[in-house]
Design a protein around this motif. Sequence first.
Motif, mmCIF file in Angstrom:
data_model
loop_
_atom_site.group_PDB
_atom_site.id
_atom_site.type_symbol
_atom_site.label_atom_id
_atom_site.label_comp_id
_atom_site.label_asym_id
_atom_site.label_seq_id
_atom_site.Cartn_x
_atom_site.Cartn_y
_atom_site.Cartn_z
ATOM 1 N N GLU A 222 37.456 36.517 33.157
ATOM 2 C CA GLU A 222 38.164 36.654 34.411
ATOM 3 C C GLU A 222 38.987 37.933 34.463
ATOM 4 O O GLU A 222 39.535 38.287 35.496
ATOM 5 C CB GLU A 222 39.085 35.452 34.626
ATOM 6 N N SER A 223 39.151 38.619 33.351
ATOM 7 C CA SER A 223 39.854 39.894 33.341
ATOM 8 C C SER A 223 39.192 40.775 32.311
ATOM 9 O O SER A 223 38.524 40.311 31.411
ATOM 10 C CB SER A 223 41.331 39.692 32.999
ATOM 11 N N ARG A 224 39.364 42.077 32.456
ATOM 12 C CA ARG A 224 38.659 42.971 31.556
ATOM 13 C C ARG A 224 39.437 44.244 31.364
ATOM 14 O O ARG A 224 40.224 44.659 32.211
ATOM 15 C CB ARG A 224 37.281 43.274 32.129
ATOM 16 N N ALA A 225 39.177 44.938 30.236
ATOM 17 C CA ALA A 225 39.947 46.121 29.898
ATOM 18 C C ALA A 225 39.697 47.258 30.857
ATOM 19 O O ALA A 225 40.497 48.168 30.955
ATOM 20 C CB ALA A 225 39.617 46.567 28.483
ATOM 21 N N PRO A 228 43.332 47.717 35.118
ATOM 22 C CA PRO A 228 44.702 47.833 34.630
ATOM 23 C C PRO A 228 45.436 46.518 34.610
ATOM 24 O O PRO A 228 46.473 46.405 33.997
ATOM 25 C CB PRO A 228 45.347 48.790 35.652
ATOM 26 N N ALA A 229 44.904 45.483 35.297
ATOM 27 C CA ALA A 229 45.626 44.225 35.381
ATOM 28 C C ALA A 229 45.296 43.347 34.189
ATOM 29 O O ALA A 229 44.594 42.378 34.272
ATOM 30 C CB ALA A 229 45.270 43.499 36.678
ATOM 31 N N PHE A 254 38.888 55.720 40.290
ATOM 32 C CA PHE A 254 37.624 55.523 40.989
ATOM 33 C C PHE A 254 36.982 54.200 40.585
ATOM 34 O O PHE A 254 36.451 53.474 41.424
ATOM 35 C CB PHE A 254 36.671 56.685 40.700
ATOM 36 N N ASN A 255 37.044 53.883 39.290
ATOM 37 C CA ASN A 255 36.486 52.601 38.840
ATOM 38 C C ASN A 255 37.218 51.436 39.466
ATOM 39 O O ASN A 255 36.615 50.463 39.920
ATOM 40 C CB ASN A 255 36.571 52.514 37.315
ATOM 41 N N GLN A 256 38.550 51.524 39.488
ATOM 42 C CA GLN A 256 39.348 50.427 40.059
ATOM 43 C C GLN A 256 39.023 50.233 41.526
ATOM 44 O O GLN A 256 38.786 49.100 41.978
ATOM 45 C CB GLN A 256 40.835 50.741 39.880
ATOM 46 N N ALA A 342 39.992 42.153 38.009
ATOM 47 C CA ALA A 342 41.205 41.477 38.479
ATOM 48 C C ALA A 342 41.876 42.356 39.519
ATOM 49 O O ALA A 342 42.163 43.528 39.270
ATOM 50 C CB ALA A 342 42.158 41.225 37.312
ATOM 51 N N VAL A 343 42.105 41.804 40.707
ATOM 52 C CA VAL A 343 42.697 42.573 41.796
ATOM 53 C C VAL A 343 44.126 42.955 41.426
ATOM 54 O O VAL A 343 44.906 42.113 40.988
ATOM 55 C CB VAL A 343 42.687 41.739 43.100
#
Length: 573
Positions: A222-225, A228-229, A254-256, A342-343
Amino acid sequence: RRKLRSEVAAAFPSLSTEQLAELVPNKEELNVIKIHSHKGEAITVYMNHRNPILFEVEKALYPTVYTLWVYPDLLPAFATWPPVLQKLAGGADLMLPGVVVPPSGLPRVQRGALCAVTLLGNRAPVAVGVATMSTEEMLAAGMKGKGFAVLHTHLDHLWEYGDKSSPPTLAPLVTDCAAKESAGDEQELQGKEPQPHVDLGDLSLKDRDSCAELLGKEELPESRAAQPAGDASPEEQQDAEGSRTPQEQMDALFNQCFFHALKCKVKKSDLPLLTSTFLGSHMVSCCPAGKQLDIKKSSYKKFSKFLQCMQHQRILQVKELSKGVESIVDVDWRHPDIKAFAVPEGFSSASAAQDSKSEDREQAYQAPEIIPLYGVSTKMIPLFQESGHRKGSVLSSSEVRNIIINYVKSNELVDETNKNFVKVNAILCDCLLDKSEQDEISHLKWDELFSRCLERLQPLHQVTFSGQEPVVRKGNIEPIDISIAQRSSNKKVTIIKNLELYGLDPQCVANTLQQKVQASATISPAPGAKDRVQVQIQGNQIHHLAKMLLEEYQLPRKYIQGLEKAPKLGRKK
């Protein structure tokens, strides 16, 4: 981080203080992923520099190949032949005939010890496993049987979470003189079997067969490196960002914005989507306050190259639909990178709702189960009180039928000469007959008796949506109402109401219709209905709507009103 560092120090005592600080840094970004094996066992993965460095199962820490490439001597290593790697990555365990015995002898390990597997001629580990027997037992067995239960390998799904780099070339500490002599030996491999010491059947991080022991895509983190979140505090994230070059920061931005836009802004009905529109309308709107997207300040230099990179990762597909104009034609919303995104906190409120709608759209719509029910009204109490029911009791049609049959039989009201008729007594007369009929009707047919009874009960209905508790509502359920209205210049529009009652998202229906018929569709408040909206689309689109509701959504025709207004096909003017 202190707790993790102490756990790593306890699990791998050979690490020096400097190496420990490098592996689990104080200020750099460190994210945690929660994943599940195919048997539902929770696995925690620690990410640093976009690579998984450790994974934890049942409070036991294991290094990934990315970590072992930096610290190749962290675990006792056993060498095997290069062709064996393909088998290990495919889900097999390492058998002892496939282990190369060096002149200096095998490392001394105990049963259950964590070990690394290397390829002959390269000290860089390519797999992590648990010894199924001690070194003495291996030798006593004549180097036959299963030697290592493999947990994780180069080329498996855990490795794919990282940058997918290849193992470095590290020269062996000791030259194997006897390696060539045993070159003719064949390795024996077999599929994994549960071991009494380690439940390896539950930990299938390496198996690439989605039908066997694969970590399913729907069970991804549910989250990943890459985002940033993570678990890092805002101060730590800021420090980590400050340590990056401006180019790396722009790449990260750009990735985010890319993953944020795909997860929360772009819908399947928007495709094909111009790449310029995707950047200018969707990605820019996902850019955090105070920051600005500038592709020339990134390492990609051109947005087309950035999209090519994402296409290479099979996140989306870009095609040149017209000369010199590229469009996004397909998006894999089930890709782990999209699902894991993750938003950021600043977008949480607005994006969460869109995100949930996006996930709902991914799931196939299931028509609700609708059951008509009946409530005992005041007038019908005398007929039902014998069976123990009172005013407001909720009954199904079959229950009502059984109650009536029992009442008739217990009061001996079946006509003796013709059993198709029921004699009307005083209670049936008061409950089922109008005043004008009371002096004229002395018998009723069974079917008429049932229909009159149902007509005089209070109508209710029960709606059950997939995965939810049943809901009972008053009255009969309103059908989906389809009507044709005339607008200015003799233009027709199709209006659809009551979609919400059947669990359909009006906005989703409007977007799907708009894509199918290539006509403008809008949403507006439904007149006279509180908290409901109606879909309006240009032209008489009942044919397309009927196909979508009846065939795609599998809604019963009896719950759709207005299909007869479809235009006649093949009609000549």
